[in-house]
Enzyme design. Structure first.
Site, PDB file in Angstrom:
ATOM      1  N   ARG A 211       0.844  -1.188   0.000  1.00  0.00           N
ATOM      2  CA  ARG A 211       0.000   0.000   0.000  1.00  0.00           C
ATOM      3  C   ARG A 211       0.887   1.249   0.000  1.00  0.00           C
ATOM      4  O   ARG A 211       0.610   2.225  -0.696  1.00  0.00           O
ATOM      5  CB  ARG A 211      -0.953  -0.015   1.204  1.00  0.00           C
ATOM      6  CG  ARG A 211      -2.127  -0.980   1.001  1.00  0.00           C
ATOM      7  CD  ARG A 211      -3.138  -0.893   2.133  1.00  0.00           C
ATOM      8  NE  ARG A 211      -2.729  -1.666   3.293  1.00  0.00           N
ATOM      9  CZ  ARG A 211      -3.090  -2.924   3.537  1.00  0.00           C
ATOM     10  NH1 ARG A 211      -3.894  -3.553   2.704  1.00  0.00           N
ATOM     11  NH2 ARG A 211      -2.677  -3.556   4.616  1.00  0.00           N
ATOM     12  N   PHE A 227     -11.101  -4.294  -6.217  1.00  0.00           N
ATOM     13  CA  PHE A 227     -11.051  -5.238  -5.102  1.00  0.00           C
ATOM     14  C   PHE A 227     -10.507  -4.488  -3.882  1.00  0.00           C
ATOM     15  O   PHE A 227      -9.507  -4.851  -3.277  1.00  0.00           O
ATOM     16  CB  PHE A 227     -10.188  -6.469  -5.433  1.00  0.00           C
ATOM     17  CG  PHE A 227     -10.587  -7.157  -6.708  1.00  0.00           C
ATOM     18  CD1 PHE A 227     -11.700  -7.985  -6.743  1.00  0.00           C
ATOM     19  CD2 PHE A 227      -9.865  -6.972  -7.877  1.00  0.00           C
ATOM     20  CE1 PHE A 227     -12.078  -8.629  -7.923  1.00  0.00           C
ATOM     21  CE2 PHE A 227     -10.236  -7.602  -9.058  1.00  0.00           C
ATOM     22  CZ  PHE A 227     -11.341  -8.436  -9.092  1.00  0.00           C
ATOM     23  N   ASP A 249     -15.701  -2.945  -5.114  1.00  0.00           N
ATOM     24  CA  ASP A 249     -15.690  -4.192  -4.350  1.00  0.00           C
ATOM     25  C   ASP A 249     -17.085  -4.807  -4.343  1.00  0.00           C
ATOM     26  O   ASP A 249     -18.088  -4.097  -4.378  1.00  0.00           O
ATOM     27  CB  ASP A 249     -15.211  -3.976  -2.913  1.00  0.00           C
ATOM     28  CG  ASP A 249     -14.650  -5.261  -2.297  1.00  0.00           C
ATOM     29  OD1 ASP A 249     -13.423  -5.427  -2.284  1.00  0.00           O
ATOM     30  OD2 ASP A 249     -15.456  -6.111  -1.848  1.00  0.00           O
ATOM     31  N   ALA A 279     -16.511  -6.821 -10.052  1.00  0.00           N
ATOM     32  CA  ALA A 279     -15.460  -6.001 -10.671  1.00  0.00           C
ATOM     33  C   ALA A 279     -15.386  -6.219 -12.183  1.00  0.00           C
ATOM     34  O   ALA A 279     -15.155  -5.273 -12.934  1.00  0.00           O
ATOM     35  CB  ALA A 279     -14.116  -6.326 -10.027  1.00  0.00           C
ATOM     36  N   ASP A 299      -6.284  -6.012  -6.984  1.00  0.00           N
ATOM     37  CA  ASP A 299      -5.888  -6.916  -5.895  1.00  0.00           C
ATOM     38  C   ASP A 299      -6.980  -7.957  -5.668  1.00  0.00           C
ATOM     39  O   ASP A 299      -7.652  -7.963  -4.633  1.00  0.00           O
ATOM     40  CB  ASP A 299      -5.634  -6.090  -4.622  1.00  0.00           C
ATOM     41  CG  ASP A 299      -5.104  -6.942  -3.476  1.00  0.00           C
ATOM     42  OD1 ASP A 299      -4.570  -8.037  -3.743  1.00  0.00           O
ATOM     43  OD2 ASP A 299      -5.219  -6.509  -2.314  1.00  0.00           O
ATOM     44  N   CYS A 339      -2.864 -13.479  -5.255  1.00  0.00           N
ATOM     45  CA  CYS A 339      -2.582 -14.150  -3.977  1.00  0.00           C
ATOM     46  C   CYS A 339      -2.880 -15.641  -4.103  1.00  0.00           C
ATOM     47  O   CYS A 339      -3.185 -16.309  -3.121  1.00  0.00           O
ATOM     48  CB  CYS A 339      -3.340 -13.501  -2.832  1.00  0.00           C
ATOM     49  SG  CYS A 339      -5.108 -13.517  -3.026  1.00  0.00           S
TER      50      CYS A 339
END
Ligand code: SAH
Length: 395
Positions: A211, A227, A249, A279, A299, A339
């Protein structure tokens, strides 16, 4: 003594100190260990290779506690592992300006199936496997000893627990229960965190440094934060001088908390637009409206839950990155993450390259990103390297 004996040749990964034993590697289980019970691990030649927690229901029936044959898995063992994980965090440079960090990062801190996060005066414990489940009381007791006077809350509301024959579980483990919202600080930004209902243990602590990194690329202008969850990247962009932020989101609750974070930090509400929903649809709509931004953050959640999901996940990453490129002004900055543990860095790079190509845009990598240091990655455990990201300039 309960034990597992490996098939011939199936001790290789263990000798490389990989902490998981898959069911296909096991020749024999001796003395019918109970779920979570400590088992001795033997090679086919009957060498003692270490100790692990037995999980009969799981595709990973043994998670290794220790590769030291001479060790006992007892309260003292857990004391050493927890104390050393906590001590590491005391030495990490990035944590001086925050009161929220990961204290225990499961396999990468030698404690498979156990995550402990600290948020100010509270610890949040997340148990995903039957080994630490059996040791819950000891673990909580030790956390209380090492870090006294903190409220300890459990957030083991994880579907993966079912694979271990466990059901989701939440609630107070010790001390005070957390209030509805706990305030934390990251650099110049304050965040409210919902430890009880929020995603994960309440916040995406692994993205803390990123961030700040992304903020460093903001030079006024407009930011599209896709996101967004509770607005993490968007707020650090505002703190870094962004004029306008658009947060996207699917979770209305997350966007609402993002609004509260905006007020908490004293920003004018008109500088932020919330777009709740899917999204993929929202980005398509923005593209069709010929919207453009100076910086786009992508993200997404873990698209590849397993290796089998990888081809489908790769298409989703490609799709979102293509839209991200199309939504950037020439010379804009794309900050893109994955991720998914099953998706390697080289594949993310390729997906983003293909996306830029399809968008007809030249792009260059400016930075490669990973998790903050309080989420260490055990080199012997590649599965722990789930978070990866790229900052690219898109012409
Ligand atoms: N960037 C955030 C963390 C993002 S986690 C931070 O720094 O805190 C992923 C987010 O994606 C979650 O908030 C989840 O609600 C959201 N999400 C999942 N699927 C989505 C979809 N299809 N469309 C929009 N948001 C989605």
């Amino acid at each position: 003594m309960a034990a597992v004996v490996l098939k011939p040749g199936r001790d290789k990964s263990l000798r490389r100190r990989h902490p998981w034993i898959f069911s296909g590697a096991i020749a024999e289980v001796q003395q019918a260990p109970a779920p979570g019970e400590t088992v001795a691990i033997f090679s086919a030649r009957k060498e003692l290779l270490g100790w692990g927690a037995y999980s009969p229901a799981s595709g990973i029936p043994v998670r290794v506690w220790s590769f030291d044959p001479d060790i006992q898995i007892d309260r003292e063992f857990f004391h050493r592992r927890l104390a050393s994980a906590i001590q590491l965090r005391r030495t990490l440079p990035g944590l001086r300006h925050t009161r929220a960090w990961r204290l225990v990062n499961a396999e990468s801190d030698g404690l498979p199936g156990l995550v402990v996060d600290r948020y100010g005066d509270f610890l949040v414990v997340q148990i995903s496997a039957v080994g630490p489940e059996l040791w819950r009381t000891t673990i909580v007791d030790l956390l209380n000893d090492i870090m006294p006077n903190l409220g300890i809350w459990e957030r083991s509301d994880l579907e993966v627990r079912r694979k271990e024959g466990l059901t989701p579980r939440t609630g107070s483990l010790a001390g005070r229960a957390p209030p509805p919202l706990v305030e934390i600080q990251e650099g110049a930004v304050r965040f409210l965190v919902d430890l009880v209902q929020g995603q994960k243990t309440g916040f995406y602590l692994d993205q803390r440094d990123n961030r700040a990194r992304v903020g460093a690329y903001v030079a006024g202008g407009s930011v599209l934060n896709v996101f967004s969850y509770t607005g993490g990247f968007g707020l650090s962009a505002l703190a870094a001088g962004a004029d306008q932020v658009t947060q996207v989101d699917a979770s209305e609750a997350a966007l609402t908390l993002g609004r509260q974070n905006l007020v908490l930090n004293g920003y004018d509400a008109t500088r932020v637009t919330d777009l709740p929903g899917n999204a993929f649809d929202i980005l398509r709509r923005l593209r069709d409206q010929a919207m453009h931004f100076d910086l786009v953050v992508l993200d997404p959640p873990k698209f590849a839950e397993t290796a089998a999901h990888l081809p489908k996940a790769a298409r989703a990453y490609k799709d979102i990155n293509l839209l991200g490129c199309q939504l950037l002004r020439p010379g804009g900055i794309l900050c893109t993450f994955s991720c998914s543990g099953h998706l390697e860095f080289s594949l993310l790079r390729k997906i983003v390259a293909d996306a830029a190509l399809d968008a007809g845009r030249d792009a260059r990598i400016l930075e490669r990103l990973g998790p903050a240091a309080d989420h260490p990655v055990n080199l012997a455990f590649p599965e722990g390297e789930y978070l990866k990201g790229l900052i690219c300039r898109v012409e």
